[in-house]
Design an enzyme around this catalytic site. Structure first.
Site, PDB file in Angstrom:
ATOM      1  N   THR A   1      22.040  11.848  44.516  1.00  0.00           N
ATOM      2  CA  THR A   1      22.379  13.180  44.782  1.00  0.00           C
ATOM      3  C   THR A   1      21.512  14.088  43.901  1.00  0.00           C
ATOM      4  OG1 THR A   1      24.493  12.195  45.098  1.00  0.00           O
ATOM      5  CG2 THR A   1      24.488  14.357  44.278  1.00  0.00           C
ATOM      6  N   VAL A   2      21.542  15.432  44.124  1.00  0.00           N
ATOM      7  CA  VAL A   2      20.819  16.213  43.108  1.00  0.00           C
ATOM      8  C   VAL A   2      21.851  16.790  42.149  1.00  0.00           C
ATOM      9  CG1 VAL A   2      18.763  16.814  44.442  1.00  0.00           C
ATOM     10  CG2 VAL A   2      20.713  18.361  44.515  1.00  0.00           C
TER      11      VAL A   2
ATOM     12  N   MET B   1      23.501  11.631  38.987  1.00  0.00           N
ATOM     13  CA  MET B   1      23.695  11.487  40.425  1.00  0.00           C
ATOM     14  C   MET B   1      23.317  10.072  40.869  1.00  0.00           C
ATOM     15  SD  MET B   1      20.388  11.232  41.386  1.00  0.00           S
ATOM     16  CE  MET B   1      20.507  11.368  43.153  1.00  0.00           C
TER      17      MET B   1
END
Length: 534
Positions: free
Chosen positions: A353-354, A434
């Site tokens: 994820t960011v 993430m």
């Protein structure tokens, strides 16, 4: 020229600043956030600017069709925002079974849920921002319209996604992904300029309408029309009913520090339960067999509980308080012995994820995360918008008796989790790692690296990581001490040395000195991570 590797790695120091700091996985996005700080915006404005920019400059991990969560420290208080979307009302287990599906696919319309990221930007801006959204989204709009050179890690995963999608996404519904993200019939190469006017126009409209167009306007019409035309489940009503929820963050006290997470449907509770178990042990040093063995065993127990019990809060049969109680932590702790064991869920009622972090000189700090879930997400891009829709619904269960069973209008178990640390009711700062189900495992390792072992932010992130996968299988980075890997194997762990660093997550940290206001930041060395500061 090899853009992907550095044969001469060298240790990096944490970064220090006083006026403001942005830490994230892409340099252009970090700089965009810093530019907003310098224009008079606060940490919240900077977080929104960075997040919007990341949908353009790191589309392999997130997009305008993402979900988002945030922890915001302002005026001495921590606020939580859950901006994850629900499944379409028209979808159900019965409907999917009638189509011959026994599990939820990775791509296509079935796993698509309502995107929450644009709603998060608008909500954060309205409540805490200083600058108008039109100003805050400007860097993202410029990069989308004028283009930017693709960075090394981004180029690598873009190319990987292209080859996978070319083989697997052969139906017409996926054509717009290729038009948007492979306009030359291939993925853009490292250093090559990529632009997307569709992204720019969509971001401009989100900015000018404070997000309204996305859920109840022209953009919503484009999304719902494409869904209707191509057999999707997402409707205008699903979009119109979306709103982000302000929530009370959950926490445990770990050796004098309060560790904070967003409550379920997120999996932050996994990190908190594992730390609650681990605080009952004394750790003499980081790189010992006992430290790693106990960390892995605690994570396994916490994940087993989450897999069985965690979903959207109103569907949970057990409360957060029960799962995070001291008595239950003691019960679970007692199960950790000298040998690796199979993870099994407990029943507390008996007693992924960011990611980005921002800070300003007013004391505001933000821990923000957004994701399309698996890379680019569902593979569905809405024509003329640049919106790559997430495949978050893939996490739903098709077992009707499971708490996380698919049903219309429900939030699924969510992997993306922002973290925050406080001490004596003062902010220490935001942190996050993430990467799917690596995230709570990364949180545990980063928190312990900081609190138990005294590592500065960059060292806490650079330290070799491990990742529990399933049953007794554990992956470790190739930099992980091999003698410790061997000792873990001797304790019954199925140890696999992994050469690919990206699977171990990407983290960011900003700590604030409460006496001087000085900010100290660390950024992920496993990707194109950077700190922008002044």
């Amino acid at each position: 020229m090899n853009h992907q590797s550095n044969p001469y790695p060298i240790a990096s120091n944490s970064k220090y600043a006083k006026n403001g700091m942005v830490a994230t996985s892409q340099p252009l996005a970090a700089q965009a956030g810093l530019d907003i700080l310098k224009k008079g915006g606060n940490a919240i404005d900077a977080a929104i600017a960075t997040a919007a920019c990341l949908t353009v400059v790191e589309p392999t991990s997130n997009g305008i069709g993402s979900d988002a969560f945030a922890l915001v420290w302002t005026k001495g208080k921590l606020h939580g925002l859950n901006s994850s979307g629900r499944s379409p009302k028209s979808i159900s287990i019965d409907i999917l079974k009638e189509k011959g599906l026994e599990e939820i696919p990775t791509h296509g319309w079935v796993p698509v849920t309502v995107p929450g990221a644009p709603g998060a930007w608008a909500e954060l801006s309205a409540r805490f921002g200083k600058l108008p959204l039109t100003e805050v989204l400007k860097p993202a709009i410029i990069y989308a319209r004028e283009g930017y050179p693709v960075s090394p890690t981004l180029g690598k995963y873009w190319e990987n996604a292209y080859h996978t999608y070319k083989e697997e996404l052969t139906e017409d519904v996926f054509n717009n992904w290729f038009k948007t993200f492979a306009p030359s019939g291939r993925a853009p190469k490292v250093g090559e300029i990529w632009s997307s006017p569709d992204h720019a126009n969509t971001l401009q409209e989100i900015a000018e309408t404070n997000g309204e167009s996305f859920y109840r306007g022209e953009i919503a019409e484009k999304i719902s029309l494409f869904s209707h035309q191509t057999g999707g489940y997402l409707t205008a009503e699903d979009l119109a009913e979306f709103k982000p929820d302000w929530v009370d963050p959950i926490h445990i006290n770990y050796r004098g520090y309060d560790v904070w997470e967003i409550p379920p449907n997120g999996q932050g509770i996994v990190a908190l339960e594992a730390l609650n178990i681990l605080k009952g042990f004394d750790f003499s040093a980081k790189d010992t067999i006992e430290t790693y063995h106990k960390q892995i065993e605690a994570i396994k127990l916490a994940f087993a509980d989450a897999e069985k019990h965690v979903t959207e809060d109103k569907y949970m049969k057990l409360s957060v308080e029960e799962i995070l109680s001291e008595s239950y932590a003691a019960n679970r702790r007692s199960l950790i012995g000298e040998e690796a064991r199979m993870p099994e869920a407990g029943e507390p009622t008996m007693s992924g994820t960011v990611y980005l972090a921002t800070a300003d000189n007013e004391g505001n700090m933000v821990s923000f995360i957004q994701s399309n879930y698996m890379g680019f997400g569902s593979g569905i891009v809405v024509p003329g918008t640049g919106i790559s829709l997430q495949n978050r619904g893939h996490n739903f269960s098709m077992d009707r008796n499971h708490v996380n069973a698919l049903q219309g209008g429900k939030r699924t178990y969510h992997t993306i989790i922002p973290g925050f640390l406080t001490k004596d009711n003062q902010a220490v700062g935001p942190f996050g790692v993430m990467g799917g189900f690596m995230q709570p495992q990364g949180h545990v390792q980063v928190v312990m690296n900081t609190i138990d072992f005294g590592l500065h932010p960059q060292a806490a992130l650079d330290a070799p990581r491990w990742q529990w996968m399933k049953e007794k299988k554990v992956e470790v980075e190739d930099r992980f001490h091999h003698h410790l890997a061997q000792q873990l194997k001797n304790k019954g762990h199925d140890i696999n040395i992994q050469l690919e660093p990206n699977s171990f997550g990407r983290g960011q940290i900003i700590w604030r000195n409460p006496n001087t206001g000085v900010l100290t930041g660390g950024s992920e060395s496993r990707t194109d991570g950077t700190i922008a500061a002044w």
